[in-house]
Design an enzyme around this catalytic site. Structure first.
Site, PDB file in Angstrom:
ATOM      1  N   HIS A   2      -7.265   2.781  12.182  1.00  0.00           N
ATOM      2  CA  HIS A   2      -6.553   3.033  11.034  1.00  0.00           C
ATOM      3  C   HIS A   2      -7.088   3.137   9.665  1.00  0.00           C
ATOM      4  O   HIS A   2      -6.016   2.089   9.621  1.00  0.00           O
ATOM      5  CB  HIS A   2      -4.914   3.269  11.271  1.00  0.00           C
ATOM      6  CG  HIS A   2      -4.121   4.264  10.827  1.00  0.00           C
ATOM      7  ND1 HIS A   2      -3.351   5.758  11.605  1.00  0.00           N
ATOM      8  CD2 HIS A   2      -4.145   4.697   9.348  1.00  0.00           C
ATOM      9  CE1 HIS A   2      -2.860   5.603  10.445  1.00  0.00           C
ATOM     10  NE2 HIS A   2      -3.544   5.360   9.590  1.00  0.00           N
ATOM     11  N   LEU A   3      -7.133   3.591   9.067  1.00  0.00           N
ATOM     12  CA  LEU A   3      -7.690   3.454   7.713  1.00  0.00           C
ATOM     13  C   LEU A   3      -6.512   2.700   6.987  1.00  0.00           C
ATOM     14  O   LEU A   3      -5.224   2.810   7.093  1.00  0.00           O
ATOM     15  CB  LEU A   3      -7.873   4.484   6.390  1.00  0.00           C
ATOM     16  CG  LEU A   3      -8.838   3.988   4.942  1.00  0.00           C
ATOM     17  CD1 LEU A   3      -9.733   3.017   5.463  1.00  0.00           C
ATOM     18  CD2 LEU A   3      -9.003   5.572   4.333  1.00  0.00           C
ATOM     19  N   HIS A   4      -6.457   1.660   5.897  1.00  0.00           N
ATOM     20  CA  HIS A   4      -5.396   0.518   5.776  1.00  0.00           C
ATOM     21  C   HIS A   4      -6.647  -0.182   4.429  1.00  0.00           C
ATOM     22  O   HIS A   4      -7.170  -0.683   3.998  1.00  0.00           O
ATOM     23  CB  HIS A   4      -4.711  -0.009   5.865  1.00  0.00           C
ATOM     24  CG  HIS A   4      -5.480  -0.995   7.027  1.00  0.00           C
ATOM     25  ND1 HIS A   4      -5.463  -0.721   8.059  1.00  0.00           N
ATOM     26  CD2 HIS A   4      -5.585  -2.321   6.615  1.00  0.00           C
ATOM     27  CE1 HIS A   4      -5.934  -1.840   9.295  1.00  0.00           C
ATOM     28  NE2 HIS A   4      -5.848  -3.196   8.369  1.00  0.00           N
ATOM     29  N   LEU A   5      -5.761  -0.463   3.142  1.00  0.00           N
ATOM     30  CA  LEU A   5      -6.160  -0.695   2.004  1.00  0.00           C
ATOM     31  C   LEU A   5      -5.639  -1.604   1.599  1.00  0.00           C
ATOM     32  O   LEU A   5      -3.847  -2.417   2.270  1.00  0.00           O
ATOM     33  CB  LEU A   5      -5.666  -0.038   0.428  1.00  0.00           C
ATOM     34  CG  LEU A   5      -6.007  -0.584  -0.518  1.00  0.00           C
ATOM     35  CD1 LEU A   5      -6.904  -0.852  -1.174  1.00  0.00           C
ATOM     36  CD2 LEU A   5      -5.452   0.573  -1.468  1.00  0.00           C
TER      37      LEU A   5
END
Ligand SMILES: [Zn+2]
Length: 166
Positions: A119-122
Site C-alpha cells: 500500500h503506497l505511502h508518502l
C-alpha cells in the site's frame, strides 16, 4: 458460441483496489479519533497515520485510500489528493513541532525499505538542525525525543480542524 471479453481493466482495478483486512492503511471503518492506531486523519480519499517506528518525532505516513502498491497506480486526482494532504501535513508539522526541514519521499518495494510495500505511502520526516549525526550514530536504536502518543495528541486537533473544513 458467444465470445467472452477477456480484457477487463476495470476488473484489475477492482482487485487492485480491494481493502486488505491486515493493512495498516486500510483500517476497518469505525469511530474516529483512533489514537490506538495513531490515525490522525481519514476520509474517502486519503489517510494520515503516525509511524509507530519513527525516524524522528512527528514522522507521518500519508496514503491514498485505495490499496495499491505503486505511484504509477494512482490517477491524477488521487495524486492531487495525496499531495494536497502532504501540504496540510507539512503546514501542521511546521506550526506544531517547528522543524528546520523535512525529508519527504516514497519507498517503493521492500528492497527500497518499504515496510508495507503493498500500500503506497508518502513518508514525511521532520528534521532539526543537529539531528543527523545523532541519528546516524544510533542507526537502528532510534531515540524518539517525545512520546508517540504525546505527539499524536498535539497534532490531532489540527487534523480535526481539516476535517471540519473539508
Ligand atoms: Zn491497504
Amino acid at each position: 458460441m458467444e465470445r467472452k471479453v477477456l480484457w477487463a481493466p476495470w476488473r484489475a482495478e477492482y482487485v487492485g483496489g480491494k481493502k486488505e483486512p491486515g493493512c495498516i492503511f486500510c483500517p476497518p471503518p469505525g469511530a474516529l479519533p483512533d489514537e490506538e492506531r495513531l490515525i490522525l486523519y481519514r476520509d474517502e480519499k486519503v489517510l494520515v497515520l503516525m509511524n509507530k517506528f519513527p525516524y524522528n518525532t512527528g514522522h507521518l505516513l500519508v496514503s491514498p485510500a485505495r490499496h495499491v502498491p505503486d505511484l504509477t497506480d494512482l490517477s491524477r486526482q488521487e495524486l492531487a489528493d495525496l499531495m494536497e494532504m502532504a501540504q496540510h501535513c507539512l503546514r501542521i508539522l511546521r506550526e506544531v513541532l517547528k522543524p528546520d526541514g523535512f525529508n519527504v519521499g516514497f519507498n517503493l518495494g521492500r528492497v527500497a525499505g518499504a515496510g508495507y510495500p503493498d500500500h503506497l505511502h508518502l513518508q514525511i520526516v521532520p528534521r532539526w538542525e543537529g539531528d543527523a549525526n545523532f541519528m546516524a550514530v544510533l542507526a537502528d536504536i532510534r531515540v524518539i525525543p517525545e512520546h508517540l502518543v504525546a505527539t499524536y495528541r498535539k497534532l490531532y486537533p489540527y487534523f480535526e480542524r481539516l476535517r471540519g473544513a473539508g
